[in-house]
Design a protein around this motif. Structure first.
Motif, PDB file in Angstrom:
ATOM      1  N   GLU A 627       0.696  -1.310  -0.103  1.00  7.62           N
ATOM      2  CA  GLU A 627      -0.116   0.050   0.257  1.00  7.62           C
ATOM      3  C   GLU A 627       0.686   1.391  -0.042  1.00  7.62           C
ATOM      4  OE1 GLU A 627      -2.989  -0.114  -0.725  1.00  7.62           O
ATOM      5  OE2 GLU A 627      -3.559  -1.906  -0.370  1.00  7.62           O
ATOM      6  N   GLU A 628       2.107   0.993  -0.134  1.00  8.17           N
ATOM      7  CA  GLU A 628       2.930   2.418  -0.048  1.00  8.17           C
ATOM      8  C   GLU A 628       2.435   3.243  -1.182  1.00  8.17           C
ATOM      9  OE1 GLU A 628       5.184   5.466  -0.296  1.00  8.17           O
ATOM     10  OE2 GLU A 628       5.316   4.077   1.576  1.00  8.17           O
ATOM     11  N   PRO A 629       1.983   4.695  -1.140  1.00  7.20           N
ATOM     12  CA  PRO A 629       1.609   5.559  -2.030  1.00  7.20           C
ATOM     13  C   PRO A 629       2.581   5.809  -3.325  1.00  7.20           C
ATOM     14  CG  PRO A 629       0.985   6.341   0.039  1.00  7.20           C
ATOM     15  CD  PRO A 629       2.045   5.274   0.249  1.00  7.20           C
ATOM     16  N   LEU A 630       3.883   5.813  -2.929  1.00 11.90           N
ATOM     17  CA  LEU A 630       5.066   6.131  -3.921  1.00 11.90           C
ATOM     18  C   LEU A 630       5.241   5.079  -4.907  1.00 11.90           C
ATOM     19  CD1 LEU A 630       7.504   7.999  -2.142  1.00 11.90           C
ATOM     20  CD2 LEU A 630       6.018   8.875  -3.607  1.00 11.90           C
ATOM     21  N   LEU A 631       4.691   3.732  -4.460  1.00  9.35           N
ATOM     22  CA  LEU A 631       4.867   2.392  -5.198  1.00  9.35           C
ATOM     23  C   LEU A 631       3.682   2.288  -6.128  1.00  9.35           C
ATOM     24  CD1 LEU A 631       6.781   0.136  -2.835  1.00  9.35           C
ATOM     25  CD2 LEU A 631       7.831   1.968  -4.476  1.00  9.35           C
ATOM     26  N   ARG A 632       2.544   2.836  -5.830  1.00  9.58           N
ATOM     27  CA  ARG A 632       1.395   2.590  -6.563  1.00  9.58           C
ATOM     28  C   ARG A 632       1.519   2.466  -8.246  1.00  9.58           C
ATOM     29  NH1 ARG A 632      -2.231   6.997  -3.444  1.00  9.58           N
ATOM     30  NH2 ARG A 632      -2.909   5.809  -1.574  1.00  9.58           N
ATOM     31  N   PRO A 633       2.388   3.537  -8.969  1.00 10.13           N
ATOM     32  CA  PRO A 633       2.545   3.391 -10.170  1.00 10.13           C
ATOM     33  C   PRO A 633       3.083   2.082 -10.870  1.00 10.13           C
ATOM     34  CG  PRO A 633       3.203   5.373  -9.538  1.00 10.13           C
ATOM     35  CD  PRO A 633       3.060   4.639  -8.327  1.00 10.13           C
ATOM     36  N   LEU A 634       4.107   1.346  -9.711  1.00 11.60           N
ATOM     37  CA  LEU A 634       4.727   0.302 -10.195  1.00 11.60           C
ATOM     38  C   LEU A 634       3.906  -1.089 -10.268  1.00 11.60           C
ATOM     39  CD1 LEU A 634       7.952   1.251  -8.541  1.00 11.60           C
ATOM     40  CD2 LEU A 634       7.141   1.946 -10.529  1.00 11.60           C
ATOM     41  N   ARG A 635       2.565  -0.998  -9.892  1.00  8.16           N
ATOM     42  CA  ARG A 635       2.003  -2.256  -9.271  1.00  8.16           C
ATOM     43  C   ARG A 635       1.768  -3.333 -10.829  1.00  8.16           C
ATOM     44  NH1 ARG A 635      -3.033  -0.083  -5.443  1.00  8.16           N
ATOM     45  NH2 ARG A 635      -1.722   0.240  -3.839  1.00  8.16           N
ATOM     46  N   THR A 636       1.979  -2.835 -11.637  1.00 10.47           N
ATOM     47  CA  THR A 636       2.006  -3.933 -13.021  1.00 10.47           C
ATOM     48  C   THR A 636       3.326  -4.252 -13.425  1.00 10.47           C
ATOM     49  OG1 THR A 636       1.673  -1.957 -14.541  1.00 10.47           O
ATOM     50  CG2 THR A 636      -0.361  -2.782 -13.831  1.00 10.47           C
ATOM     51  N   ASP A 637       4.385  -3.732 -12.823  1.00  7.09           N
ATOM     52  CA  ASP A 637       5.610  -4.118 -13.264  1.00  7.09           C
ATOM     53  C   ASP A 637       5.965  -5.588 -12.575  1.00  7.09           C
ATOM     54  OD1 ASP A 637       8.896  -4.171 -13.013  1.00  7.09           O
ATOM     55  OD2 ASP A 637       8.665  -2.403 -13.862  1.00  7.09           O
ATOM     56  N   PRO A 638       6.639  -6.501 -13.568  1.00 11.99           N
ATOM     57  CA  PRO A 638       6.902  -7.677 -13.120  1.00 11.99           C
ATOM     58  C   PRO A 638       7.755  -7.716 -11.914  1.00 11.99           C
ATOM     59  CG  PRO A 638       6.915  -7.473 -15.500  1.00 11.99           C
ATOM     60  CD  PRO A 638       6.904  -6.172 -15.001  1.00 11.99           C
ATOM     61  N   ARG A 639       8.574  -6.746 -11.651  1.00 20.53           N
ATOM     62  CA  ARG A 639       9.423  -6.895 -10.471  1.00 20.53           C
ATOM     63  C   ARG A 639       8.749  -6.606  -9.432  1.00 20.53           C
ATOM     64  NH1 ARG A 639      13.722  -2.485 -13.139  1.00 20.53           N
ATOM     65  NH2 ARG A 639      11.180  -1.722 -13.749  1.00 20.53           N
ATOM     66  N   ILE A 641       5.474  -7.376  -8.923  1.00 18.17           N
ATOM     67  CA  ILE A 641       4.695  -8.405  -8.809  1.00 18.17           C
ATOM     68  C   ILE A 641       5.303  -9.376  -8.142  1.00 18.17           C
ATOM     69  CG2 ILE A 641       3.205 -10.298  -9.998  1.00 18.17           C
ATOM     70  CD1 ILE A 641       2.615  -8.264 -12.084  1.00 18.17           C
ATOM     71  N   GLU A 642       6.674  -9.902  -8.635  1.00 15.98           N
ATOM     72  CA  GLU A 642       7.536 -10.847  -7.916  1.00 15.98           C
ATOM     73  C   GLU A 642       7.582 -10.572  -6.368  1.00 15.98           C
ATOM     74  OE1 GLU A 642      11.873 -12.920  -8.455  1.00 15.98           O
ATOM     75  OE2 GLU A 642      11.415 -11.166  -9.547  1.00 15.98           O
ATOM     76  N   LYS A 646       6.631 -12.697  -3.003  1.00 10.60           N
ATOM     77  CA  LYS A 646       7.563 -13.203  -2.096  1.00 10.60           C
ATOM     78  C   LYS A 646       7.409 -12.921  -0.431  1.00 10.60           C
ATOM     79  CE  LYS A 646      11.979 -12.940  -4.021  1.00 10.60           C
ATOM     80  NZ  LYS A 646      13.025 -12.350  -4.534  1.00 10.60           N
ATOM     81  N   VAL A 647       6.928 -11.468  -0.527  1.00 13.87           N
ATOM     82  CA  VAL A 647       6.735 -10.965   0.885  1.00 13.87           C
ATOM     83  C   VAL A 647       5.502 -11.817   1.306  1.00 13.87           C
ATOM     84  CG1 VAL A 647       6.259  -8.923   2.248  1.00 13.87           C
ATOM     85  CG2 VAL A 647       7.834  -8.730   0.375  1.00 13.87           C
ATOM     86  N   GLY A 648       4.464 -12.178   0.572  1.00 14.50           N
ATOM     87  CA  GLY A 648       3.444 -12.864   1.008  1.00 14.50           C
ATOM     88  C   GLY A 648       2.337 -12.259   0.891  1.00 14.50           C
ATOM     89  N   PHE A 649       2.110 -11.189   0.321  1.00 20.11           N
ATOM     90  CA  PHE A 649       0.688 -10.208   0.132  1.00 20.11           C
ATOM     91  C   PHE A 649      -0.103 -11.135  -0.781  1.00 20.11           C
ATOM     92  CE2 PHE A 649       3.288  -6.848   1.482  1.00 20.11           C
ATOM     93  CZ  PHE A 649       2.540  -6.371   2.846  1.00 20.11           C
ATOM     94  N   ALA A 650       0.243 -11.930  -1.971  1.00 22.32           N
ATOM     95  CA  ALA A 650      -0.493 -12.659  -2.955  1.00 22.32           C
ATOM     96  C   ALA A 650      -1.420 -13.661  -2.007  1.00 22.32           C
ATOM     97  CB  ALA A 650       0.336 -13.496  -3.825  1.00 22.32           C
ATOM     98  N   LYS A 651      -1.052 -14.023  -1.002  1.00 20.81           N
ATOM     99  CA  LYS A 651      -1.866 -15.033  -0.048  1.00 20.81           C
ATOM    100  C   LYS A 651      -3.183 -14.609   0.486  1.00 20.81           C
ATOM    101  CE  LYS A 651       2.322 -17.649   1.420  1.00 20.81           C
ATOM    102  NZ  LYS A 651       3.240 -18.016   2.579  1.00 20.81           N
TER     103      LYS A 651
END
Length: 660
Positions: A627-639, A641-642, A646-651
């Motif tokens: 949910e970090e606001p500065l990272l919002r534009p990067l949510r579709t970047d494969p890096r 997503i990976e 790995k952190v566990g949010f996809a669960k």
């Protein structure tokens, strides 16, 4: 293959035996099971997941629910009583979990069991194909369906009759809740009449101890925490004014004097509004553990009696608990708590010293172990008090020791234990699934200690549950309305929901009155930055820099981005400091904040370089990834997503694409 299966079954049977031995202990969870097995959490999770695909927390919860089903089918007690017998601390959460697992509430088990038996007889009589009937899914014939529908109508009618009758013969649910709301109290700081300012920690510690005892009585709706009442230590305000400001009906005031080994205390319980004196105590005794703890228990019981609230059997046992037989160890523990309450690096360092001294005198004293666990763990978070590696190692060590003493029968504030557990699971283990389970439990529990709601709020906002985060922050403020940091959190919750005007309004209302609070200044300056209110962000940051000497990475980052906004070359100096903090391995997640700096200037390749470094070091601020606001534009970047996976949010949730 057969041998492997038998080994796995032995392992599962061992798990079942251990959990059943602790079935009534609501604090027995993943950490405690791993300790009992003599393996790490991650080893336990991997092995169990390989056998049946379940997480450890899921396995424990389902075991409890299946035991509950057995008890309900045998009709050994009510559903509420059974919830406690199988280790649920809240009947509401038990009902929710049971319904999710079986598809219907626990109150229907007996009735459904009767219908299933009838259906099985009919199936056997008609020579239908025989197959096991799942408890989670029951196939009812038309007759059964009619009976269920009729039963529901009867229950609804009976409930309505009960509600209508209770309105005339006794308190309704609404009236009961209003009555509970009236059961609120503030214990004002006991005045230090010892004549020695160095003994201030004794009077403050006794105040906090009385608050802790009263907080264990569930029938008392709200006991104001020490952080809310400490500002009234030297006030000239009268009782009615204080009570109105805090929103409480009862106020306890008094003094405490320690001279050598002699103790004197005078206390008065007042009902606000009519200024009615309900109870007084004039106490003279000696400073030894037996008398001090008996005094604390007596005060709590007398106050509860005058407030006309009931104390449960378990609560009486907890209130009368004597955690140590050594009065010197207790004094050192109180000094540690006093230092911890300062919420500064120096205060934390001093707290660790006094907690360790208390343990050196009485190694079986449980409270200092919990104090050491929470202090170390907090120092490893964003504020950068000590190395994250050291903070995690020491925090876990003292948490495990606290749990071991608790399992042997030592009593401790369970809200404190839960908060420490949640801190480890979420910030240090990135165990998102278990954290969500804890979050749901806290959300269903209205009378926990205020700091638990703060911890739960942090999990809620970082996992995208913004409305729940808002609710928990408001609940926190009902217990602790004088906590400036919670107002900054409230503003952030509104910002995360897109309600920028609300966020700004809250900040503007609190900037002046909270201008000396460490956490408010830190968090509010961040929220102003995200709102693009750079001037206000800079003003609060400058105040922080003048008052406090701490320079955790988050403060260096704020200086770097704000100087960049202003076009100042000083920005590079702060960026260099962040690199230095990373190279010297300070805590506070320097790699994370380097990533955020590059996200701020839209250098996204470097953003991912430092996000990866933050991940590799397992920095606690990576819990903001979702949910970090500065990272919002990067949510579709494969890096991204990976890393998200790995952190566990996809669960717990798929990535939500950002729409500007």
């Amino acid at each position: 293959m057969t041998n492997q299966l038998s080994i796995d079954q032995v392992f599962i049977n061992n798990l079942n035996t251990i959990i059943e031995d602790h079935i009534e202990d609501d604090q027995f969870g993943v950490e405690e099971l791993a300790i009992a097995l003599g393996i790490s959490r991650s080893q336990l999770h991997r092995k169990l997941n390989a056998i049946n695909g379940k997480s450890t927390s899921q396995f424990i919860r389902e075991f409890r629910l299946e035991k509950a089903m057995e008890m309900l089918q045998d009709d050994v007690a009510t559903a509420s009583e059974i919830s406690y017998k199988v280790g649920f601390n809240s009947p509401t959460y038990f009902n929710t979990s049971f319904h999710q697992y079986y598809g219907y509430p626990p109150g229907e088990v007996k009735f459904r069991n009767h219908l299933v038996n009838e259906d099985e007889e009919e199936i056997q009589a008609s020579n239908a194909e025989k197959q096991p009937i799942s408890i989670k899914r029951k196939l009812f014939n038309r007759t059964s369906f009619f009976i269920v529908a009729l039963a529901i109508l009867v229950i609804i009618s009976f409930s309505y009759y009960n509600y209508s009758t209770s309105a005339n013969t006794g308190p309704s649910e609404n009236k009961e809740s209003i009555k509970q709301e009236e059961n609120t109290i503030a214990v004002l700081p006991l005045k230090n009449w010892s004549g020695d300012p160095e003994l201030e920690y004794i009077s403050d510690g006794m105040t906090d101890a009385i608050i802790a005892k009263l907080s264990q009585i569930q029938a008392i709706k709200r006991v104001m925490p020490f952080t809310s009442i400490v500002k009234y230590k030297d006030t000239d305000k009268d009782i009615n004014t204080i009570a109105k400001e805090l929103g409480v009906k009862y106020v306890l005031e008094g003094n405490f004097k320690l001279s050598g080994t002699q103790v004197q205390s005078n206390l008065n319980l007042v009902e606000a509004g009519n200024n009615k004196h309900l109870w007084s105590l004039e106490y003279t005794g000696v400073w030894n553990s037996d008398e001090i703890f008996e005094l604390q228990a007596s005060i709590a019981e007398n106050i509860a009696n005058k407030m006309k609230v009931n104390i449960g059997t378990t609560e009486i046992k907890s209130i009368k608990n004597k955690p140590t037989a050594n009065e010197e160890a207790y004094k050192l523990y109180l000094r540690g708590q006093y230092e911890y309450s300062k919420l500064s690096k120096k205060g934390f360092d001093n707290a660790i010293y006094f907690f360790e001294q208390a343990i050196s005198i009485d190694s079986s004293f449980i409270d200092p172990y919990a104090g050491l666990a929470k202090t170390h763990l907090i120092m490893g978070l964003v504020w950068g008090g000590e190395s994250q590696i050291v903070a995690e190692k020491e925090g876990r060590k003292y948490y495990y020791k606290t749990v071991q003493l608790y399992q042997k029968g030592d009593l401790i504030n369970q809200s404190e234990l839960l908060r420490i557990k949640m801190m480890i699971e979420f910030h240090y283990d990135w165990d998102v699934e278990s954290s969500i389970e804890d979050l749901n439990f806290v959300a269903e529990s209205p009378n926990l200690y205020w700091e638990v709601y703060g911890m739960a709020m942090d999990i809620a906002r970082k996992t995208g549950r913004f409305q729940l985060a808002l609710t928990l922050t408001k609940r926190n403020l009902t217990f602790n309305p004088s906590n400036p940091g919670s107002y900054a959190s409230l503003a952030q919750c509104y910002y995360m929901q897109g309600k920028n005007e609300m966020a700004l309004q809250i900040l503007k209302e609190n900037d002046t009155v909270s201008a000396d609070d460490y956490f408010y200044l830190l968090e509010a300056s961040r929220v102003y930055y995200y709102l693009s209110e750079y001037k206000s962000s800079r003003q609060l940051l400058n105040i922080f820099m003048k008052i406090f000497t701490d320079r955790p990475p988050v403060i260096i980052w704020l200086n770097a981005v704000l100087n960049n906004v202003d076009g100042n070359k000083e920005s590079q100096n702060y960026l260099d400091q962040l690199h230095q903090q990373y190279n010297t391995k300070v805590s506070g997640s320097p790699a994370w904040f380097l990533a955020l700096y590059y996200a701020h200037i839209k250098d996204y390749d470097n953003t991912f370089v430092w996000l990866q470094k933050s991940y590799d070091r397992h920095e606690v601020e990576m819990t903001w990834l979702k949910e970090e606001p500065l990272l919002r534009p990067l949510r579709t970047d494969p890096r991204y997503i990976e890393l998200y996976d790995k952190v566990g949010f996809a669960k717990i949730a798929p990535i939500t694409p950002y729409v500007d």
